[in-house]
Design an enzyme around this catalytic site. Structure first.
Site, PDB file in Angstrom:
ATOM      1  N   CYS A 113       0.810  -1.226   0.000  1.00 54.10           N
ATOM      2  CA  CYS A 113       0.000   0.000   0.000  1.00 54.10           C
ATOM      3  C   CYS A 113       0.845   1.278   0.000  1.00 54.10           C
ATOM      4  O   CYS A 113       0.348   2.352  -0.336  1.00 54.10           O
ATOM      5  CB  CYS A 113      -0.946   0.011   1.192  1.00 54.10           C
ATOM      6  SG  CYS A 113      -2.132  -1.336   1.106  1.00 54.10           S
ATOM      7  N   HIS A 250      -3.189   7.450   2.004  1.00 56.37           N
ATOM      8  CA  HIS A 250      -3.604   6.134   1.504  1.00 56.37           C
ATOM      9  C   HIS A 250      -5.006   5.850   2.056  1.00 56.37           C
ATOM     10  O   HIS A 250      -5.300   6.098   3.220  1.00 56.37           O
ATOM     11  CB  HIS A 250      -2.614   5.073   1.981  1.00 56.37           C
ATOM     12  CG  HIS A 250      -3.097   3.683   1.757  1.00 56.37           C
ATOM     13  ND1 HIS A 250      -3.577   3.258   0.539  1.00 56.37           N
ATOM     14  CD2 HIS A 250      -3.202   2.613   2.597  1.00 56.37           C
ATOM     15  CE1 HIS A 250      -3.945   1.998   0.637  1.00 56.37           C
ATOM     16  NE2 HIS A 250      -3.735   1.583   1.871  1.00 56.37           N
ATOM     17  N   ASN A 280     -10.063   0.058  -0.519  1.00 56.76           N
ATOM     18  CA  ASN A 280      -8.602   0.130  -0.438  1.00 56.76           C
ATOM     19  C   ASN A 280      -8.024  -0.452  -1.729  1.00 56.76           C
ATOM     20  O   ASN A 280      -8.108  -1.653  -1.963  1.00 56.76           O
ATOM     21  CB  ASN A 280      -8.135  -0.662   0.785  1.00 56.76           C
ATOM     22  CG  ASN A 280      -6.622  -0.639   0.955  1.00 56.76           C
ATOM     23  OD1 ASN A 280      -5.884  -0.207   0.068  1.00 56.76           O
ATOM     24  ND2 ASN A 280      -6.157  -1.118   2.097  1.00 56.76           N
TER      25      ASN A 280
END
Ligand code: UT7
Length: 323
Positions: A113, A250, A280
């Site tokens: 990520c 993020h 996500n």
């Protein structure tokens, strides 16, 4: 002093939207649980003909259009992804070929990520060292392909998509009102591996594997790690939370984003939030959010933008960039 200025951005989303209600019909979950715990309302999921390379290519083309450059102007492509089309060759090279680019170089970067933050930092280093003049940085993922669709603790959290930016070497004076990347800070700590990993790989199981996560454990570390690396970025530049125009974190979980902004004293109206729409999307989440804020007119030239990510590894990092 050379600065890496962001010339343009682009994004690409799969055709199919999957809502929380769609998921509730398949696994033991509910729209209420997902929204309360994560802020996610829907995510985009790739159809079989949509891949990390095809989404990455579309985002790259949009970013080059927005930047007013062609592939001939690019000397390096860095693709942040944990879901490559193949184990090798690098999906970045696949995208390079799709774009009809035969010069320069392309490589994948794997920091889960945090991939986009790592890739922007890497691009900035290439630009500052004089090895590249214009770099295409892409974050593209098809996490739907590594999810265990029977595991409700993970399958509701992730989505697919891609975003990209073009960075260009420009002269700055070396002050914090220069345009471009002002500072970046990367961290990793492999002792947290078991908290977020994929249980397969070429050298271990010879399979692709599935994502496994101890969500509560990740959550426990996230805010402290994020705020620590952002404090380092502030310290390096003398800038403060009050100077920030846009916080583009993020997009993993709304509660993590809200808690980080609160701890850093960043006003909530400066936070770009897309986790509700995209879920996500790992390395694609920040460039997708960037593109959203550019397209809706929030993000303008001269704005001070704080990018931040944390994910598998653990890896984490922060970038301060003046648009
Ligand atoms: O991008 C990489 C970084 N990753 C992250 O940032 C993820 C960080 N972690 C999180 O976002 C959160 O920990 C989650 C959203 C994954 C989970 O939220 P939580 O508040 O930590 O929930 P939990 O794991 O403590 O689970 C609470 C309850 C459990 O039931 P019991 O044991 O209390 O009876 C779970 O079994 O919720 C249950 N549960 C679900 N219920 C309905 C877990 N998943 C679901 C689900 N639907 N999808």
């Amino acid at each position: 002093m050379i600065r890496s200025v962001i010339l343009g951005s682009g994004a690409a989303k799969p055709r199919t939207v999957v809502t929380n209600a769609d998921l509730a019909a398949k696994v033991g979950t509910s729209d209420e649980w997902i929204q309360q715990r994560t802020g996610i309302q829907q995510r985009y999921i790739a159809e079989p003909d949509e891949t990390t390379a095809s989404l990455g290519e579309a985002a790259a083309r949009a970013a080059m259009d927005d930047a007013g450059v062609t592939v001939d102007d690019i000397d390096l492509i860095i693709l942040a992804t944990s879901t490559p089309n193949n184990t090798f060759p690098a999906t970045a090279v696949n995208i390079q070929n799709r774009l009809g680019m035969k010069h320069g170089a392309a490589f994948d970067l794997q920091a889960v990520c945090s991939g986009f933050v790592y890739a922007v930092t890497t691009a900035d280093t290439f630009i500052k060292s004089g090895q590249a003049k214009r770099v295409l940085v892409i974050g593209a993922e098809t996490f739907s392909r590594i999810l265990d669709w029977e595991d409700r603790t993970t399958c509701v959290l992730f989505g697919d998509g891609a975003g990209a930016v073009v960075l260009e070497a420009q002269e700055g004076v070396g002050l914090s009102n220069d345009r471009g990347v002002l500072t970046s800070h990367l961290r990793s700590d492999g002792s947290h591996r078991e908290k977020l990993y994929v249980d397969g790989g070429p050298s271990t199981t010879q399979t692709v594997g599935h994502l496994r996560m101890q969500g509560r454990e990740v959550f426990k570390h996230a805010v402290a790690m994020i705020t620590d690396v952002i404090e380092a970025a502030f310290e390096a530049t003398g800038l403060t939370a009050e100077d920030i125009d846009w916080f583009i974190p993020h997009q993993a979980n709304r509660r993590i984003i809200d808690a980080s902004a609160k701890k850093l004293k960043i006003a909530s109206d400066k936070v770009v939030l897309t986790v509700n729409q995209h879920g996500n999307t790992s390395a694609a989440s920040i460039p997708l959010a960037i593109n959203t804020a550019v397209k809706d007119g929030r993000l303008k030239e001269g704005d001070l933008v704080l990018l931040e990510a944390m994910g598998g590894g653990f890896t984490w990092g922060a970038v301060l960039v003046r648009w």
